[in-house]
Each structure stands twice: as C-alpha cells, then as structure tokens.
Design a protein around this motif. Structure first.
Motif, PDB file in Angstrom:
ATOM      1  N   THR A  14      -1.789  -0.448   7.963  1.00 57.07           N
ATOM      2  CA  THR A  14      -0.485  -0.985   8.324  1.00 57.07           C
ATOM      3  C   THR A  14      -0.349  -2.312   7.603  1.00 57.07           C
ATOM      4  O   THR A  14      -1.253  -3.148   7.664  1.00 57.07           O
ATOM      5  CB  THR A  14      -0.378  -1.190   9.844  1.00 57.07           C
ATOM      6  OG1 THR A  14      -0.626   0.066  10.497  1.00 57.07           O
ATOM      7  CG2 THR A  14       0.997  -1.699  10.229  1.00 57.07           C
ATOM      8  N   ILE A  15       0.765  -2.491   6.900  1.00 61.21           N
ATOM      9  CA  ILE A  15       0.947  -3.721   6.138  1.00 61.21           C
ATOM     10  C   ILE A  15       2.185  -4.476   6.611  1.00 61.21           C
ATOM     11  O   ILE A  15       3.146  -3.891   7.103  1.00 61.21           O
ATOM     12  CB  ILE A  15       1.060  -3.453   4.619  1.00 61.21           C
ATOM     13  CG1 ILE A  15       2.324  -2.663   4.281  1.00 61.21           C
ATOM     14  CG2 ILE A  15      -0.185  -2.752   4.103  1.00 61.21           C
ATOM     15  CD1 ILE A  15       2.619  -2.586   2.799  1.00 61.21           C
ATOM     16  N   ALA A  16       2.120  -5.786   6.488  1.00 64.50           N
ATOM     17  CA  ALA A  16       3.271  -6.676   6.688  1.00 64.50           C
ATOM     18  C   ALA A  16       3.317  -7.533   5.436  1.00 64.50           C
ATOM     19  O   ALA A  16       2.341  -8.191   5.097  1.00 64.50           O
ATOM     20  CB  ALA A  16       3.102  -7.526   7.936  1.00 64.50           C
ATOM     21  N   PHE A  17       4.437  -7.499   4.710  1.00 65.51           N
ATOM     22  CA  PHE A  17       4.496  -8.207   3.441  1.00 65.51           C
ATOM     23  C   PHE A  17       5.618  -9.235   3.403  1.00 65.51           C
ATOM     24  O   PHE A  17       6.571  -9.164   4.180  1.00 65.51           O
ATOM     25  CB  PHE A  17       4.623  -7.227   2.268  1.00 65.51           C
ATOM     26  CG  PHE A  17       5.896  -6.419   2.276  1.00 65.51           C
ATOM     27  CD1 PHE A  17       7.064  -6.899   1.706  1.00 65.51           C
ATOM     28  CD2 PHE A  17       5.915  -5.159   2.835  1.00 65.51           C
ATOM     29  CE1 PHE A  17       8.226  -6.158   1.704  1.00 65.51           C
ATOM     30  CE2 PHE A  17       7.062  -4.391   2.836  1.00 65.51           C
ATOM     31  CZ  PHE A  17       8.227  -4.901   2.271  1.00 65.51           C
ATOM     32  N   LEU A  18       5.462 -10.170   2.485  1.00 60.12           N
ATOM     33  CA  LEU A  18       6.463 -11.206   2.241  1.00 60.12           C
ATOM     34  C   LEU A  18       6.542 -11.429   0.740  1.00 60.12           C
ATOM     35  O   LEU A  18       5.522 -11.692   0.098  1.00 60.12           O
ATOM     36  CB  LEU A  18       6.076 -12.521   2.930  1.00 60.12           C
ATOM     37  CG  LEU A  18       6.847 -13.768   2.489  1.00 60.12           C
ATOM     38  CD1 LEU A  18       8.285 -13.699   2.976  1.00 60.12           C
ATOM     39  CD2 LEU A  18       6.167 -15.022   2.987  1.00 60.12           C
ATOM     40  N   MET A  19       7.746 -11.298   0.177  1.00 61.55           N
ATOM     41  CA  MET A  19       7.973 -11.666  -1.217  1.00 61.55           C
ATOM     42  C   MET A  19       8.310 -13.152  -1.217  1.00 61.55           C
ATOM     43  O   MET A  19       9.350 -13.556  -0.695  1.00 61.55           O
ATOM     44  CB  MET A  19       9.131 -10.864  -1.815  1.00 61.55           C
ATOM     45  CG  MET A  19       8.800  -9.438  -2.123  1.00 61.55           C
ATOM     46  SD  MET A  19       7.555  -9.244  -3.407  1.00 61.55           S
ATOM     47  CE  MET A  19       8.396  -9.879  -4.839  1.00 61.55           C
ATOM     48  N   GLU A  20       7.412 -13.965  -1.759  1.00 61.23           N
ATOM     49  CA  GLU A  20       7.606 -15.415  -1.708  1.00 61.23           C
ATOM     50  C   GLU A  20       8.878 -15.855  -2.426  1.00 61.23           C
ATOM     51  O   GLU A  20       9.561 -16.765  -1.957  1.00 61.23           O
ATOM     52  CB  GLU A  20       6.397 -16.131  -2.306  1.00 61.23           C
ATOM     53  CG  GLU A  20       5.201 -16.151  -1.408  1.00 61.23           C
ATOM     54  CD  GLU A  20       4.095 -17.036  -1.954  1.00 61.23           C
ATOM     55  OE1 GLU A  20       3.609 -17.874  -1.178  1.00 61.23           O
ATOM     56  OE2 GLU A  20       3.737 -16.880  -3.134  1.00 61.23           O
ATOM     57  N   GLU A  21       9.197 -15.231  -3.540  1.00 61.79           N
ATOM     58  CA  GLU A  21      10.356 -15.655  -4.326  1.00 61.79           C
ATOM     59  C   GLU A  21      11.681 -15.416  -3.615  1.00 61.79           C
ATOM     60  O   GLU A  21      12.598 -16.221  -3.696  1.00 61.79           O
ATOM     61  CB  GLU A  21      10.372 -14.940  -5.692  1.00 61.79           C
ATOM     62  CG  GLU A  21       9.232 -15.320  -6.599  1.00 61.79           C
ATOM     63  CD  GLU A  21       7.926 -14.579  -6.301  1.00 61.79           C
ATOM     64  OE1 GLU A  21       7.922 -13.658  -5.447  1.00 61.79           O
ATOM     65  OE2 GLU A  21       6.913 -14.933  -6.906  1.00 61.79           O
TER      66      GLU A  21
END
Length: 138
Positions: A14-21
C-alpha cells in the motif's frame, strides 16, 4: 521528486505518495503477483520521475529494494512494529503508508539504512550464529 510511503507485505504493498513539485497526493494498493508494483515503478522511471521510498516491511522485500537500487532511487527502510506515533491505536495499511510518507518529509533516514553489502553480511552472520547454536544444542 515523488515521495512514496510504503506499507510492504509479501503479496502487495500500500503506497501513499506526494509529488513535491505539484503537491499532488494519492494512495494506491499494488499487487506483486500481478506485476502491478513493478509496472508502477518502471513507469515512473521511464517518465524520468525521481523517487524517494520509505518502507515498512513485514515480509521478504529484497527484490523490491534491489529494483529501486538498480535505478538509483533513494530507499529508506523502517522495521515493522517500530511505530511510536501510530502505536496508540489500531492501524491500517493506508495509515502506515501515510505515516511513512510523513516521516520521509520530516526525517532523513539515509544514515540508518545499511547498504546492500552490509545487509548481506549481517544476514550471513545471523545464519552462522544459528548454526552454531544448533551445533551446541542451545
């Protein structure tokens, strides 16, 4: 760069992601046996997206670690059960993944993660210790 918190299990993650840009956030479950996880990370590599992965693992994850390292991606690993902040309540895989993403944004784990060669030596040492204990009957 994409920051990805992973709650890893032998058959899925299970992943939780954030695109910093862009600030875009998301969550997803990736199945290992169907190749979803490998496809997800290969797609990121092909698109030229750098990733930093923080993982809590409860099973065999060496293939995944080697996959990311072969691309030069940053990998931070936290042992399962070492959860001070989330230990007061019942957790879910999504909460674990979110916590890993949060910790990656706040803490530099790079000095805590052994490189692959040291990890292999450590495993060999533990294996030999086990054989010595068997041989002397303890």
């Amino acid at each position: 760069m994409m920051i990805i918190g992973v709650d890893y299990h032998p058959s899925f993650q299970t992943i939780a992601f954030l695109m910093e840009e862009t600030g875009e956030c998301g969550e997803q479950e990736l199945n290992h046996s169907e190749g979803q996880a490998e496809k997800f990370y290969r797609d990121l590599q092909q698109r030229g997206i750098c990733v930093r992965v923080g993982m809590e693992a409860t099973g065999y994850s060496r293939w995944f670690e080697r996959l990311l390292q072969s691309w030069g991606s940053s990998m931070d690993r936290r042992p399962s059960g070492d959860q001070d902040e989330a230990s007061q309540k019942k957790k879910t895989d999504r909460e674990d993944a979110r916590l890993m993403r949060k910790l990656l944004l706040e803490i530099d784990f790079s000095n805590l993660v052994p490189d692959p060669e040291n990890r292999d030596l450590r495993q060999l040492l533990w294996h030999r210790i086990g054989w010595c204990r068997c041989a002397r009957g303890s």
